[in-house]
Scaffold this motif. Structure first.
Motif, PDB file in Angstrom:
ATOM      1  N   SER A 157      24.131 -13.408   8.927  1.00 48.00           N
ATOM      2  CA  SER A 157      24.546 -14.011  10.059  1.00 48.00           C
ATOM      3  C   SER A 157      25.342 -15.301   9.413  1.00 48.00           C
ATOM      4  O   SER A 157      25.411 -15.811   8.249  1.00 48.00           O
ATOM      5  CB  SER A 157      23.181 -14.605  10.359  1.00 48.00           C
ATOM      6  N   GLN A 158      25.936 -15.865  10.567  1.00 44.91           N
ATOM      7  CA  GLN A 158      26.800 -16.984  10.505  1.00 44.91           C
ATOM      8  C   GLN A 158      26.240 -18.268   9.949  1.00 44.91           C
ATOM      9  O   GLN A 158      26.536 -19.248   9.539  1.00 44.91           O
ATOM     10  CB  GLN A 158      27.620 -17.121  11.656  1.00 44.91           C
ATOM     11  N   ASP A 159      24.510 -18.256  10.301  1.00 48.73           N
ATOM     12  CA  ASP A 159      23.680 -19.287   9.827  1.00 48.73           C
ATOM     13  C   ASP A 159      23.561 -19.238   8.121  1.00 48.73           C
ATOM     14  O   ASP A 159      22.990 -20.187   7.809  1.00 48.73           O
ATOM     15  CB  ASP A 159      22.521 -19.379  10.667  1.00 48.73           C
ATOM     16  N   GLY A 160      24.162 -18.492   7.435  1.00 49.71           N
ATOM     17  CA  GLY A 160      24.193 -18.435   6.304  1.00 49.71           C
ATOM     18  C   GLY A 160      22.961 -17.469   5.451  1.00 49.71           C
ATOM     19  O   GLY A 160      22.874 -17.621   4.274  1.00 49.71           O
ATOM     20  N   PHE A 161      22.049 -16.931   6.335  1.00 50.13           N
ATOM     21  CA  PHE A 161      20.858 -16.458   6.064  1.00 50.13           C
ATOM     22  C   PHE A 161      21.050 -14.892   5.982  1.00 50.13           C
ATOM     23  O   PHE A 161      21.631 -14.004   6.637  1.00 50.13           O
ATOM     24  CB  PHE A 161      19.578 -16.466   6.792  1.00 50.13           C
ATOM     25  N   LEU A 162      20.160 -14.296   4.909  1.00 45.75           N
ATOM     26  CA  LEU A 162      20.275 -12.821   4.737  1.00 45.75           C
ATOM     27  C   LEU A 162      18.655 -12.687   4.971  1.00 45.75           C
ATOM     28  O   LEU A 162      17.804 -13.138   4.778  1.00 45.75           O
ATOM     29  CB  LEU A 162      20.362 -12.252   3.286  1.00 45.75           C
ATOM     30  N   ARG A 163      18.529 -11.744   6.037  1.00 46.51           N
ATOM     31  CA  ARG A 163      17.294 -11.362   6.501  1.00 46.51           C
ATOM     32  C   ARG A 163      17.054 -10.044   6.311  1.00 46.51           C
ATOM     33  O   ARG A 163      17.752  -9.121   6.894  1.00 46.51           O
ATOM     34  CB  ARG A 163      16.935 -11.664   7.844  1.00 46.51           C
ATOM     35  N   VAL A 164      15.936  -9.530   5.893  1.00 42.85           N
ATOM     36  CA  VAL A 164      15.687  -8.173   5.401  1.00 42.85           C
ATOM     37  C   VAL A 164      14.307  -7.623   6.253  1.00 42.85           C
ATOM     38  O   VAL A 164      13.219  -8.447   6.187  1.00 42.85           O
ATOM     39  CB  VAL A 164      15.441  -7.613   4.016  1.00 42.85           C
ATOM     40  N   PHE A 165      14.428  -6.679   7.012  1.00 46.36           N
ATOM     41  CA  PHE A 165      13.486  -6.222   7.995  1.00 46.36           C
ATOM     42  C   PHE A 165      13.083  -4.989   7.568  1.00 46.36           C
ATOM     43  O   PHE A 165      13.820  -3.993   7.071  1.00 46.36           O
ATOM     44  CB  PHE A 165      13.932  -6.221   9.510  1.00 46.36           C
ATOM     45  N   ASN A 166      11.796  -4.551   7.787  1.00 43.63           N
ATOM     46  CA  ASN A 166      11.214  -3.440   7.798  1.00 43.63           C
ATOM     47  C   ASN A 166      11.534  -2.792   9.350  1.00 43.63           C
ATOM     48  O   ASN A 166      11.193  -3.310  10.397  1.00 43.63           O
ATOM     49  CB  ASN A 166       9.634  -3.157   7.748  1.00 43.63           C
ATOM     50  N   PHE A 167      12.347  -1.632   9.464  1.00 38.00           N
ATOM     51  CA  PHE A 167      13.022  -1.435  10.611  1.00 38.00           C
ATOM     52  C   PHE A 167      12.050  -0.726  11.436  1.00 38.00           C
ATOM     53  O   PHE A 167      11.890  -1.204  12.919  1.00 38.00           O
ATOM     54  CB  PHE A 167      14.081  -0.360  10.414  1.00 38.00           C
ATOM     55  N   LEU A 172       9.546  -8.853   8.926  1.00 35.21           N
ATOM     56  CA  LEU A 172      10.306  -9.551   8.082  1.00 35.21           C
ATOM     57  C   LEU A 172       9.860  -9.402   6.824  1.00 35.21           C
ATOM     58  O   LEU A 172       8.729  -9.682   6.676  1.00 35.21           O
ATOM     59  CB  LEU A 172      10.557 -10.945   8.525  1.00 35.21           C
ATOM     60  N   HIS A 173      10.684  -8.806   5.702  1.00 31.23           N
ATOM     61  CA  HIS A 173      10.287  -8.699   4.478  1.00 31.23           C
ATOM     62  C   HIS A 173      10.655  -9.692   3.528  1.00 31.23           C
ATOM     63  O   HIS A 173       9.957 -10.076   2.633  1.00 31.23           O
ATOM     64  CB  HIS A 173      10.976  -7.233   3.977  1.00 31.23           C
ATOM     65  N   GLY A 174      12.055 -10.323   3.693  1.00 30.55           N
ATOM     66  CA  GLY A 174      12.331 -11.534   2.965  1.00 30.55           C
ATOM     67  C   GLY A 174      13.493 -12.151   3.657  1.00 30.55           C
ATOM     68  O   GLY A 174      14.226 -11.411   4.206  1.00 30.55           O
ATOM     69  N   THR A 175      13.722 -13.137   2.943  1.00 33.45           N
ATOM     70  CA  THR A 175      14.975 -13.817   3.404  1.00 33.45           C
ATOM     71  C   THR A 175      15.840 -14.716   2.087  1.00 33.45           C
ATOM     72  O   THR A 175      15.181 -14.962   1.059  1.00 33.45           O
ATOM     73  CB  THR A 175      14.769 -15.170   4.514  1.00 33.45           C
ATOM     74  N   MET A 176      17.053 -15.079   2.503  1.00 34.73           N
ATOM     75  CA  MET A 176      18.048 -15.866   1.305  1.00 34.73           C
ATOM     76  C   MET A 176      18.917 -16.440   1.956  1.00 34.73           C
ATOM     77  O   MET A 176      19.335 -16.388   3.015  1.00 34.73           O
ATOM     78  CB  MET A 176      18.355 -14.485   0.470  1.00 34.73           C
ATOM     79  N   LYS A 177      19.115 -17.508   1.504  1.00 42.07           N
ATOM     80  CA  LYS A 177      20.136 -18.573   1.950  1.00 42.07           C
ATOM     81  C   LYS A 177      21.523 -18.730   1.024  1.00 42.07           C
ATOM     82  O   LYS A 177      21.280 -18.778   0.091  1.00 42.07           O
ATOM     83  CB  LYS A 177      19.658 -20.018   2.262  1.00 42.07           C
ATOM     84  N   VAL A 210      12.516  -6.360  -4.386  1.00 41.70           N
ATOM     85  CA  VAL A 210      11.166  -6.360  -4.778  1.00 41.70           C
ATOM     86  C   VAL A 210      10.697  -7.713  -5.060  1.00 41.70           C
ATOM     87  O   VAL A 210       9.374  -8.080  -4.414  1.00 41.70           O
ATOM     88  CB  VAL A 210      10.815  -5.499  -6.196  1.00 41.70           C
ATOM     89  N   ASP A 211      11.337  -8.437  -5.728  1.00 35.87           N
ATOM     90  CA  ASP A 211      10.754 -10.041  -5.978  1.00 35.87           C
ATOM     91  C   ASP A 211      11.319 -11.085  -4.839  1.00 35.87           C
ATOM     92  O   ASP A 211      10.694 -12.180  -4.943  1.00 35.87           O
ATOM     93  CB  ASP A 211      11.638 -10.550  -7.320  1.00 35.87           C
TER      94      ASP A 211
END
Length: 505
Positions: A157-167, A172-177, A210-211
């Protein structure tokens, strides 16, 4: 039959709106029919068949569902009828091609809510589109990608976050900025173990599924990164006994670019963590293109993936590129030998790279406070890795400031204060910088590109890896097909391309 590139299979001209993204349904595609989804700048999505020259349906025609630009559209893996659409409003919608969109604006009911996301179902007496509405993050949702098994969804997203979901379970599985700025593109590794993102910080960032942590960053671009993509035909998994190659480079390339190898990559990668099988040597290859008109190729080697295991020099050399330039991070028997290991509380961080492309101690030790550590580290890192020379940067410093110039290639020690200010104002509530969500530059290995080559005159917008070629496209409208080494004659005979140069790949 060989394609006749002088005549398009289908041609459509639109007025008042522009196509922004598209996706073919590979599950239902045949030689006589193919389902193509096209998203538009005004918010509509069209389903067409360019072979049959049929226009089947138009979704969100009255723009009652969402009026904003369509940023990404993809068929749900394994489905003949479901597709997902992302908009610059930050919303995603799940559609079924069999259902209509209705004549009134949809009403929604909350299904699930979590940190920075919410999912709603459509309330209606009869089933209608959209089936689900996802609200993700803040600002535009720039791109999403399904994992190879179709179970997980990665959104940037434009907010700078990666978000990983179980579809399926909508969890929500994990996030990164990002280091700063928005994230623009995302891609999964062929085995689904790693995710690579690119964006307005001019970096490519490798995230472990995984991590749930950043394991490496790559700096080679001088402007925003538009597309990242893994090359499944060059990702190599070799047995631990090093093979001696006495043949030509072309023979070696045929071995590495074979379809059999790409298909078996996932099963062979699973051996890496098995105790009863022989160890294997792993190299992932991915590429990136950006607004700086450059194509970069990167190698993700096992001294980055498994930093705590000593490696022999022979085992890290798994690619033909080593004849001229070793993969980033190879060339040391002990990854921690340079003594630059940095650890944060509660989070195990791999030691920096042994090949001296981690930030030097002097930049950190001479700094007095946390903020000056940050400034010194960035200035040192940029002077070492930026492809612009110091002289060029001094000239550019007098130019009028523009938001695109706040990139890693243009930061000096003075402008890093401005970077800190922007970071604090935008993400202060989460305090992400220096945390596992967004490690500092000196806390993770910094990759150097294997190759960084200017291949266009305008911003690059497409990068696709195929078995015997690479396809790129730019905003000027040129689509270029680059032959892989040893494949130039084959492509020419098929009338598919006159490759400018096969050696860059």
């Amino acid at each position: 039959q060989a394609a006749d590139l002088s005549k398009p299979i289908d041609k459509r001209i639109y007025k008042g709106t522009q196509p922004t993204c598209h996706d073919f349904n590979h599950l239902t595609a045949t030689a006589e029919s193919v389902s193509l989804l096209v998203g538009f700048s005004a918010g509509q999505v069209q389903l067409i068949d360019p072979i049959k020259k049929e226009t089947s349906k138009l979704f969100n025609e009255e723009r009652l569902i969402d009026k904003s630009r369509v940023t990404c559209v993809k068929w749900v893996p394994g489905s003949e009828s479901l597709f997902l659409v992302a908009h610059s409003s930050g919303n995603m919608y799940l559609y079924n091609v069999e259902h209509t969109c209705g004549t009134t604006a949809p009403h929604y009911q909350l299904l699930k809510q979590g940190e920075s996301f919410a999912v709603h179902t459509c309330k209606s007496k009869s089933t209608r589109n959209p089936l689900l509405k996802w609200t993700v993050g803040e600002g535009a949702l720039n791109e999403f990608a399904f994992s190879p098994d179709g179970k997980f969804l990665a959104c940037v997203s434009q907010d700078g976050f990666l978000r990983v979901f179980n579809f399926d379970s909508v969890e929500l599985h994990g996030t990164m900025k990002s280091y700063f700025g928005g994230l623009l593109c995302v891609c999964w590794s062929p085995d689904g173990k790693y995710i690579v993102t690119g964006g307005e910080d001019d970096l490519v960032t490798v995230w472990s599924f995984v991590d749930c942590r950043v394991i490496a960053r790559g700096h080679g671009h001088k402007s925003w990164v538009s597309v990242v993509a893994f090359d499944p035909y060059t990702t190599s998994v070799e047995e631990s006994d090093p093979m001696e190659f006495s043949g030509s480079d072309e023979d070696f390339q045929d071995l590495h670019f074979g379809r059999d190898q790409a298909n078996s990559t996932q099963s062979r990668l699973s051996k890496r963590n098995s105790t009863d099988s022989r160890p294997v040597s792993v190299t992932y290859r991915f590429g990136s293109v950006g607004q700086d008109t450059q194509l970069c190729l990167w190698d993700l080697t096992e001294d980055i993936l498994f930093p705590h295991q000593p490696l022999s020099r022979a085992r890290t050399h798994t690619n033909v590129m080593n004849a001229t330039s070793p993969p980033a991070g190879s060339g040391g028997t002990n990854p921690g030998s340079n003594g630059n290991s940095i650890t944060t509380p509660g989070n195990s961080v791999p030691p920096p790279l042994p090949r001296s492309n981690s930030l030097p101690h002097s930049a950190v030790s001479n700094a007095g406070s946390k903020s000056s550590v940050m400034d010194g580290a960035i200035a040192s890192g940029v002077s070492k890795f930026a492809t612009l020379s110091l002289h060029d940067r001094k000239e550019r410093h007098h130019e009028k400031d523009h938001k695109r110039n706040h990139s890693m290639g243009h930061i000096s020690s003075k402008s890093s204060d401005k970077l800190n200010l922007v970071t604090k104002t935008k993400t202060d509530p989460a305090k992400t910088l220096g945390t596992p969500l967004c490690p500092r530059m000196e806390d993770v290995p910094l990759l150097e590109p294997l190759i960084c080559k200017k291949i266009a005159h305008e911003r690059l917008t497409v990068l696709i890896f195929l078995e015997d070629c690479i396809v790129t496209a730019c905003q000027e409208g040129f689509i270029c097909t680059w032959a892989r080494p040893g494949k130039v004659g084959l492509l020419s005979s098929q009338n598919q391309a006159n490759s400018p140069s096969g050696t860059v790949v």
